[in-house]
Design a protein around this motif. Structure first.
Motif, PDB file in Angstrom:
ATOM      1  N   SER A 172     -21.489  31.868 -32.114  1.00  0.00           N
ATOM      2  CA  SER A 172     -20.136  31.242 -31.584  1.00  0.00           C
ATOM      3  C   SER A 172     -19.099  32.261 -32.122  1.00  0.00           C
ATOM      4  CB  SER A 172     -19.997  30.090 -31.991  1.00  0.00           C
ATOM      5  OG  SER A 172     -18.795  29.696 -31.728  1.00  0.00           O
TER       6      SER A 172
ATOM      7  N   ARG B 298     -30.682  27.909 -38.790  1.00  0.00           N
ATOM      8  CA  ARG B 298     -30.393  27.592 -37.668  1.00  0.00           C
ATOM      9  C   ARG B 298     -28.935  27.536 -37.226  1.00  0.00           C
ATOM     10  NH1 ARG B 298     -34.943  24.658 -37.291  1.00  0.00           N
ATOM     11  NH2 ARG B 298     -36.822  25.649 -36.803  1.00  0.00           N
TER      12      ARG B 298
ATOM     13  N   ASP C 186     -26.137  29.839 -35.356  1.00  0.00           N
ATOM     14  CA  ASP C 186     -25.516  29.272 -34.515  1.00  0.00           C
ATOM     15  C   ASP C 186     -23.865  29.455 -34.404  1.00  0.00           C
ATOM     16  OD1 ASP C 186     -27.426  28.324 -32.829  1.00  0.00           O
ATOM     17  OD2 ASP C 186     -27.355  26.296 -33.372  1.00  0.00           O
TER      18      ASP C 186
END
Length: 51
Positions: free
Chosen positions: A19, A11, A15
């Motif tokens: 980004s 995860r 992420d």
């Protein structure tokens, strides 16, 4: 021996990728505008444009 990744590690990695992708996508319109402008080439490559 390969290391096992936990779901939380995956995860966090996803992420970070999202980004980075968001930042890259936001830069695209500026890059296209700059490169379609003749002033960009004169400023970036003065010797080629004068020559």
């Amino acid at each position: 021996m390969p290391s096992e990744k936990t779901p939380e590690d995956i995860r966090r990695h996803m992420d970070a990728l999202r980004s980075t992708l968001d930042n890259d996508v936001q830069e695209v319109p500026w890059s296209v505008r700059a490169k379609s402008n003749w002033r960009y080439y004169v400023k970036s490559y003065p010797c080629l444009t004068l020559g």
